[in-house]
Write a protein that holds these residues in place. Structure first.
Motif, PDB file in Angstrom:
ATOM      1  N   THR A  31       0.812  -1.214   0.000  1.00 24.68           N
ATOM      2  CA  THR A  31       0.000   0.000   0.000  1.00 24.68           C
ATOM      3  C   THR A  31       0.845   1.263   0.000  1.00 24.68           C
ATOM      4  OG1 THR A  31      -0.143  -0.116   2.404  1.00 24.68           O
ATOM      5  CG2 THR A  31      -1.950  -1.104   1.153  1.00 24.68           C
ATOM      6  N   THR A  32       2.147   1.130   0.239  1.00 17.78           N
ATOM      7  CA  THR A  32       3.000   2.310   0.217  1.00 17.78           C
ATOM      8  C   THR A  32       3.375   2.689  -1.204  1.00 17.78           C
ATOM      9  OG1 THR A  32       3.896   1.721   2.365  1.00 17.78           O
ATOM     10  CG2 THR A  32       5.165   3.289   1.054  1.00 17.78           C
ATOM     11  N   ASN A  33       3.857   1.705  -1.964  1.00 13.68           N
ATOM     12  CA  ASN A  33       4.295   2.051  -3.320  1.00 13.68           C
ATOM     13  C   ASN A  33       3.292   1.629  -4.390  1.00 13.68           C
ATOM     14  OD1 ASN A  33       4.665  -0.719  -3.641  1.00 13.68           O
ATOM     15  ND2 ASN A  33       6.860  -0.614  -3.190  1.00 13.68           N
ATOM     16  N   GLY A  34       2.209   0.994  -3.975  1.00 11.98           N
ATOM     17  CA  GLY A  34       1.169   0.647  -4.937  1.00 11.98           C
ATOM     18  C   GLY A  34       1.437  -0.601  -5.754  1.00 11.98           C
ATOM     19  N   ASN A  35       2.577  -1.254  -5.522  1.00 17.47           N
ATOM     20  CA  ASN A  35       2.841  -2.480  -6.287  1.00 17.47           C
ATOM     21  C   ASN A  35       1.795  -3.543  -5.988  1.00 17.47           C
ATOM     22  OD1 ASN A  35       5.129  -1.255  -7.199  1.00 17.47           O
ATOM     23  ND2 ASN A  35       6.557  -2.542  -6.041  1.00 17.47           N
ATOM     24  N   VAL A  36       1.476  -4.300  -7.006  1.00 21.22           N
ATOM     25  CA  VAL A  36       0.608  -5.464  -6.840  1.00 21.22           C
ATOM     26  C   VAL A  36       1.437  -6.699  -7.169  1.00 21.22           C
ATOM     27  CG1 VAL A  36      -1.458  -6.650  -7.718  1.00 21.22           C
ATOM     28  CG2 VAL A  36      -1.469  -4.164  -7.382  1.00 21.22           C
ATOM     29  N   TYR A  37       1.237  -7.758  -6.398  1.00 20.33           N
ATOM     30  CA  TYR A  37       1.957  -9.014  -6.637  1.00 20.33           C
ATOM     31  C   TYR A  37       0.959 -10.101  -7.009  1.00 20.33           C
ATOM     32  CZ  TYR A  37       5.605  -6.368  -4.463  1.00 20.33           C
ATOM     33  OH  TYR A  37       6.514  -5.386  -4.188  1.00 20.33           O
ATOM     34  N   ALA A  38       1.256 -10.781  -8.088  1.00 20.70           N
ATOM     35  CA  ALA A  38       0.436 -11.915  -8.504  1.00 20.70           C
ATOM     36  C   ALA A  38       1.231 -13.192  -8.267  1.00 20.70           C
ATOM     37  CB  ALA A  38       0.060 -11.798  -9.975  1.00 20.70           C
ATOM     38  N   PHE A  39       0.645 -14.092  -7.487  1.00 22.12           N
ATOM     39  CA  PHE A  39       1.278 -15.376  -7.187  1.00 22.12           C
ATOM     40  C   PHE A  39       0.635 -16.426  -8.081  1.00 22.12           C
ATOM     41  CE2 PHE A  39       3.255 -14.005  -3.190  1.00 22.12           C
ATOM     42  CZ  PHE A  39       2.503 -12.883  -2.885  1.00 22.12           C
ATOM     43  N   VAL A  40       1.446 -17.086  -8.868  1.00 24.70           N
ATOM     44  CA  VAL A  40       0.934 -18.037  -9.846  1.00 24.70           C
ATOM     45  C   VAL A  40       1.510 -19.407  -9.519  1.00 24.70           C
ATOM     46  CG1 VAL A  40       0.846 -18.621 -12.292  1.00 24.70           C
ATOM     47  CG2 VAL A  40       0.738 -16.221 -11.562  1.00 24.70           C
ATOM     48  N   PHE A  41       0.631 -20.383  -9.324  1.00 24.21           N
ATOM     49  CA  PHE A  41       1.097 -21.697  -8.884  1.00 24.21           C
ATOM     50  C   PHE A  41       1.565 -22.553 -10.062  1.00 24.21           C
ATOM     51  CE2 PHE A  41      -0.075 -20.062  -5.118  1.00 24.21           C
ATOM     52  CZ  PHE A  41      -1.305 -20.378  -4.553  1.00 24.21           C
ATOM     53  N   GLU A  42       0.983 -22.367 -11.223  1.00 25.02           N
ATOM     54  CA  GLU A  42       1.414 -23.116 -12.406  1.00 25.02           C
ATOM     55  C   GLU A  42       1.452 -22.167 -13.580  1.00 25.02           C
ATOM     56  OE1 GLU A  42      -0.888 -27.231 -11.300  1.00 25.02           O
ATOM     57  OE2 GLU A  42      -0.685 -26.702 -13.418  1.00 25.02           O
ATOM     58  N   LEU A  43       2.571 -22.149 -14.272  1.00 27.98           N
ATOM     59  CA  LEU A  43       2.679 -21.281 -15.438  1.00 27.98           C
ATOM     60  C   LEU A  43       1.974 -21.921 -16.627  1.00 27.98           C
ATOM     61  CD1 LEU A  43       6.358 -20.003 -15.254  1.00 27.98           C
ATOM     62  CD2 LEU A  43       4.261 -18.869 -14.501  1.00 27.98           C
TER      63      LEU A  43
END
Lengths: 443, 437
Positions: free
Chosen positions: A363-375
Motif C-alpha cells: 500500500t506504500t508504493n502501490g505495487n501489486v503481486y500476482a502469485f501463480v502456482f502453475e505457469l
C-alpha cells in the motif's frame, strides 16, 4: 492507555503493527508428549488425553502404551525420558531465522500441565525440576530475541487432569469456584509475561469454559494496561468457549484454518507440515507436505489478510527432525527471492483470480503481486483483475536476465486485465516453487 | 563348478549376472552405535573406536550425555528397535528403485544383528531389542523381490580373541578368532539367511591368509546353498582391495570418474556418516539431484551405486533420508531403462556433466545431461547420427517438439524448446537415441 476488563474495551485496542507486517511465524509443540510421540491419526500432543479416554481413538493409544511401555507405566513416568540432551536454543533460532519466519510461538504449557519453565504452580512437573533440567522457555526466548525475531508463548488455559481444575469444573456447568484460575492459571500467565516478556500470548484450551471463568478479561486488561509488554504484545482469540473469532486479538478459527477469502479481522492460520503438531514418530515421509504445498498455504493465507504460523514438533532429545528443517529452509529460500510480496504486504482489492492465482499489494508504493502456482504452457498469462496502463510494468521475481538484471515482461492490455508474455527459459532459470509477478502502475 | 582356495581360481568365477543388471542398492548401517549416534566429523558407526582412541572428544561427549561411569556396552539395552518394521523398510527400498539391500550383520563393534552363538549376549536377540533383525529384514526384502545382502566385518576392534591373535605376531602366528568366531559366523549367516551378497569389511589389519578368506570363498562358491547367485566384494584382506574378490569397492564413496573394466561399486552416504548421526544437520545431507548425478556417473563407468541409510535406535529410517530415496525412485520410474540392465557406452562422458550408457541388446544410447543449456541446445559431440536417428527426452511433457540436427562425421545437436517448468523432467535430463552409434 487504559483497558478495562471488558471485551468491548479490550477489543478496542489496536493490534501492534509488527504482527501484521511479519506474516510468517513458527509454532513449536514440545513437551512430555514428545517422548511417546504417538497418535492414531490425531495429534501426538494429545497422547495423555487419548490414553485416559480410549473411546476418543478406539483405544489405539491405550493398546500402544501397554505394548510399548507396560500397563503400569504412567504418563508421569515419561518425564525422565524427556531429556532434551540435544536441545540447542541457538540452533533452533538459527533454523527459524533461515526459514524467513519473523516470530516464534512455543508451548510454555500444553494441556498436560507440564511447564517448560520453572513454574512454582507446577511444582515437580516442569522442565527445570524434572526431565531435562532446562528452562526451555528462557533459553529459547533469549536465542530468538538475539536473532531479531519476536518471541511468543502458547499457554493452555485448562489442564486435562489438574485436580484443582477438575474440582472447579465439578461445581457446575459454569463453575462456581475458580481455585484453579486464581492459584495456577493467572499466576502462571503473569509469570511468563513478567519473566520472559513475550510479544505474543497464544491461548488455547478455551473450549470447556466461558471467558469469565478463565478471568480472561482481567488478565488481558493487565496485559494491555500494566504489563511490561503492553505496547508490543498481541494475543489470539481463544480466551473462552464464546470468544473464538469474536474477542481478543487475531482470530484463529479452528486448527489449519484457511478460509481462502478475505477476512475483515486479522487472523492466523496455524498449520502443520505433517498431520500432528507434536512430534509423531509414526508419521512417514509421505505424510509431510512438500515445500510447494506449504508455500501455497502461506500465500493463500497472506493474500486473505492472515498470518501463517507453521508448526514444528521437536523430538524428545530436542532436535527438530531434519525433514521438517528441509521444509523450513526451502520456504526461506523462496522468501529470500519474494520477500517484498509477503512482508509488509496487504490484501489487494481482489484476493484471487482462480485457485492458482492470488494477489497481494504494497500500500506504500502501490505495487501489486500476482502469485501463480502453475505457469501456462504457452507462456501467455492472462491476469483478468489488474487494470493496466501504458506505464504498467511486470517482472517475475527471481527471473534474471543478462548480468543478473531483472527483466520487464511484455504486457498487453486486455479487457479485462492484462496479459503477460513470459519468456520461456531453461528450467534452472525459473524461480522455484511458486511464481511471483510484481506489477507496477496497475489499479 | 568347484573353486579351490586360491585367488586365481576364485577370481575366475564370473559374477552372477543379476548384480550388474540391477545397478542400485541400499546399504544399511544399524547397530548399537545407532544409540549414541554421534560423530564430530566422520562416521558415527565408529563411535566405540573413537571413544577409546580419539583423545577424549567422544569420551567428553559421552560423559556429558550419559554420565562418567557409562560404558559402550550400556548402550545395548537402549538399542530398542521398538519401531522397527522390516516390511516398511523393504517397501521404502522397493519404492526407491533399489534392487538389492546390504545390512550390517556385524560391524566392527562385534554386536550381531542375529543370534550368533559366537557372540553370546552381544547380539540383537539376547541383548537389546530381542529381534533377529537379519532374519526379519531378509524375509521382507526377499518378499519384495529384492536381493538381500549382508555386510560382515572380518575384525572386531575389541574382541579379546582377535586381540590375542594380533598380539601373537605380525602377521599373527595364531588364528583362534578366525577359527572360533569369524568363519563360524560367516557360514552361519550364509546357511541361515542365504544372502545374495556377502560384503566384507574390516580387512585392513591382516592379510587374507589370516582371515581364512580363500577357504571361506571356496566353500561359498562351490558348496554353499547360494553358490549360483552370491556375489562378494573385494575386502578380504589388506592386500585384496581392487585386486581379488568379486566387485571392487575402492575407498568409501569411491567415484573413479572413468571406466573401470572390472565390476565395481560406489558405496555412498547421503550425509557424511553411514551410521545414523544425530548431529548431522539438515544441510549436511546431499540433495536428491546431487545423489542422482553421483548414481549416473557411477553406472556410466560400469559401477553399481550402493546408497547408505542409517536408521535410528528405534528402528526408523529418518524421513529426510526417505525423502531422498523416494526422489531417486521417481527418477528411476521415468528413466529406468537407461539404468537397469544398461552397459557403459564406448565413451563414458563428454564433459563432467554429460554421461552415457547403452543397451547392448537394443543398441539404444542414453545421454544424461545434468544441466539444461541456456540456449536450449544440447550438444552431444560423440554420438554418430543419421537421418534415421530418433531421440526421446524421458519425462518431457510438452507438445512442442524436440528437434535434431546431425553432423558429419559425428555430433548431434538437440534443441529442446523452452516450455513451462512443469513440462520438464525433474532432476536431470536423459535422452534416448535410437539408430545412433
Amino acid at each position: 492507555q487504559q483497558y478495562g476488563p471488558t471485551w468491548d474495551q479490550i477489543n478496542s485496542r489496536p493490534l501492534p503493527g509488527w504482527y501484521d507486517d511479519v506474516k510468517f511465524g513458527i509454532f513449536i509443540h514440545f513437551g512430555i508428549y514428545s517422548v511417546p510421540a504417538f497418535a492414531n491419526g490425531g495429534y501426538a500432543e494429545w497422547y495423555w488425553w487419548t490414553l485416559k479416554n480410549p473411546s476418543s481413538d478406539g483405544g489405539a493409544t491405550q493398546r500402544y502404551h501397554e505394548k510399548e511401555f507396560g500397563a503400569n507405566f504412567t504418563y508421569q513416568d515419561f518425564v525422565s525420558r524427556f531429556d532434551c540432551r540435544l536441545f540447542d536454543a541457538n540452533e533452533w533460532a538459527s533454523i527459524i531465522e533461515k526459514s524467513g519466519a519473523k516470530y516464534v510461538v512455543l508451548t510454555s504449557k500444553h494441556h498436560e500441565g507440564y511447564t517448560l519453565w520453572n513454574s512454582e504452580q507446577s511444582w515437580n512437573w516442569n522442565s527445570v525440576e524434572t526431565g531435562p533440567g532446562i528452562d526451555i522457555v528462557g533459553e529459547l526466548t533469549k536465542s530468538v530475541k538475539n536473532m531479531g525475531l519476536h518471541m511468543g508463548l502458547y499457554h493452555s488455559l485448562f489442564e486435562w487432569f489438574n485436580p484443582l481444575y477438575l474440582a472447579d469444573a465439578e461445581t457446575g456447568k459454569n463453575p462456581t469456584t475458580q481455585v484453579y484460575v486464581d492459584e495456577i492459571l493467572m499466576k502462571q500467565l503473569k509469570d511468563i509475561v513478567t519473566t520472559y516478556e513475550p510479544e505474543l500470548i497464544w491461548a488455547d484450551g478455551d473450549w470447556m469454559q466461558l471467558s469469565n471463568y478463565w478471568k480472561s478479561t482481567e488478565f488481558l486488561s493487565w496485559l494491555y494496561t500494566n504489563s511490561s509488554v503492553k505496547d508490543t504484545v498481541i494475543v489470539n482469540d481463544r480466551w473462552g468457549s464464546e470468544c473464538r473469532d469474536k474477542n481478543g486479538g487475531f482470530y484463529t478459527g479452528a486448527d489449519h484454518f484457511n478460509p481462502y477469502k478475505l477476512q475483515s479481522h486479522k487472523w492466523e492460520n496455524c498449520a502443520t507440515i505433517g498431520y500432528s503438531y507434536g512430534y509423531d514418530e509414526y508419521e512417514q515421509a509421505t505424510d509431510y507436505q512438500n515445500a510447494t504445498e506449504l508455500i501455497i498455504d502461506l500465500v493463500t493465507t497472506v493474500a486473505c489478510g492472515g498470518n501463517f504460523l507453521l508448526d514444528v514438533g521437536p523430538d524428545a532429545q530436542g532436535t527438530i527432525p531434519n525433514n521438517m528443517v528441509d521444509r523450513l529452509l526451502e520456504i526461506g529460500n523462496w522468501l529470500s527471492i519474494n520477500s517484498e510480496s509477503i512482508y509488509g504486504s496487504s490484501p489487494w482489492r481482489v484476493q484471487n483470480m482462480t485457485f492458482n492465482i492470488w494477489y497481494t499489494t504494497n500500500t506504500t508504493n502501490g505495487n501489486v503481486y500476482a502469485f501463480v502456482f502453475e505457469l501456462p504452457d504457452d507462456g501467455v498469462l492472462i491476469l483478468s483483475d489488474p487494470i493496466g496502463n501504458n506505464k504498467t510494468e511486470a517482472t517475475l521475481l527471481g527471473l534474471k536476465g543478462e548480468k543478473g538484471v531483472e527483466v520487464s515482461l511484455p504486457i498487453e492490455s486486455t479487457k479485462p486485465g492484462i496479459t503477460l508474455n513470459i519468456p520461456m527459459v531453461a528450467p534452472q532459470d525459473y524461480p522455484p516453487y511458486v511464481y511471483v509477478f510484481r506489477l507496477t502502475d496497475v489499479e | 563348478q568347484s573353486y579351490n582356495a586360491n585367488w586365481t581360481d576364485l577370481n575366475s568365477r564370473p559374477n552372477p549376472g543379476w548384480y550388474d543388471q540391477v545397478k542400485f542398492g541400499i546399504f544399511i548401517h544399524f547397530g548399537v552405535y545407532s544409540v549414541p549416534a554421534f560423530a564430530t566429523h566422520d562416521y558415527a558407526e565408529w563411535y566405540w573406536y573413537n571413544l577409546v582412541n580419539d583423545n577424549g572428544t567422544t569420551q567428553k561427549w559421552q560423559d556429558q550425555h550419559f554420565g562418567e561411569h557409562f560404558q559402550y556396552q550400556d548402550f545395548a539395552p537402549m538399542f530398542n528397535c521398538r519401531l522397527f518394521n522390516p516390511d516398511e523398510w523393504a517397501s521404502i527400498f522397493q519404492k526407491s528403485g533399489a534392487k538389492y539391500v546390504v545390512l550390517t550383520s556385524k560391524h566392527h563393534e562385534g554386536y550381531t544383528l542375529w543370534k550368533s552363538d559366537q557372540s553370546w549376549s552381544w547380539n540383537s536377540v539376547e541383548n537389546g531389542p530381542g529381534i533377529d533383525i537379519v532374519g526379519k529384514l531378509t524375509n521382507s526384502v526377499k518378499a519384495q523381490g529384492l536381493h538381500m545382502g549382508l555386510y560382515h566385518s572380518l575384525y572386531e576392534w575389541f574382541n579379546p580373541l582377535y586381540l590375542a591373535d594380533k598380539k601373537s605376531g605380525n602377521p599373527p602366528t595364531q588364528n583362534t578368532y578366525v577359527k572360533e568366531v569369524l568363519l563360524n559366523q560367516l557360514r552361519d549367516i550364509v546357511l541361515k539367511y542365504e544372502p545374495d551378497i556377502v560384503w566384507a569389511d574390516g580387512e585392513w589389519e591382516q592379510y587374507s591368509d589370516y582371515w581364512g578368506s580363500k577357504e571361506f570363498l571356496s566353500w561359498l562358491y562351490s558348496d554353499s546353498p547360494v553358490k549360483e547367485t552370491v556375489v562378494v566384494n573385494d575386502r578380504w584382506g589388506k592386500e585384496t582391495r581392487g585386486v581379488d574378490g568379486g566387485f571392487y569397492t575402492g575407498g568409501d564413496n569411491w567415484q573413479p570418474g572413468h571406466l573401470v573394466t572390472h565390476k565395481w561399486e560406489n558405496c555412498q552416504t547421503i550425509g557424511s556418516s553411514y551410521g545414523y548421526n544425530e548431529n548431522e544437520p539438515a544441510e549436511a545431507y546431499q540433495d536428491s539431484t546431487i545423489l542422482i548425478q553421483e548414481f549416473v556417473e557411477t553406472v556410466a563407468c560400469g559401477g553399481n551405486f550402493l546408497l547408505d541409510v542409517g536408521p535410528n535406535a528405534e528402528g526408523v529410517i529418518p524421513n529426510n533420508m526417505v525423502d531422498r530415496l523416494y526422489d531417486i525412485g521417481k527418477f528411476l520410474s521415468i528413466n529406468g531403462e537407461s539404468i537397469y540392465g544398461s552397459s557403459p557406452w564406448r565413451i563414458q562422458n563428454q564433459t563432467q556433466s554429460i554421461w552415457f550408457t547403452t543397451n547392448t541388446t537394443t543398441g539404444a544410447i542414453y545421454a544424461f545431461s545434468y544441466y539444461f543449456p541456456e540456449d536450449g541446445v544440447f550438444n552431444f559431440n560423440e554420438i554418430i547420427g543419421s537421418k534415421s536417428t530418433i531421440v526421446e527426452l524421458f519425462g518431457y511433457k510438452s507438445k512442442n517438439p524436440i528437434t535434431i540436427e546431425t553432423y558429419q562425421p559425428k555430433g548431434i545437436n538437440i534443441t529442446v524448446p523452452f516450455v513451462s517448468p512443469s513440462d520438464y523432467p525433474p532432476f536431470i535430463y536423459v535422452f534416448k537415441f535410437i539408430n545412433a552409434y
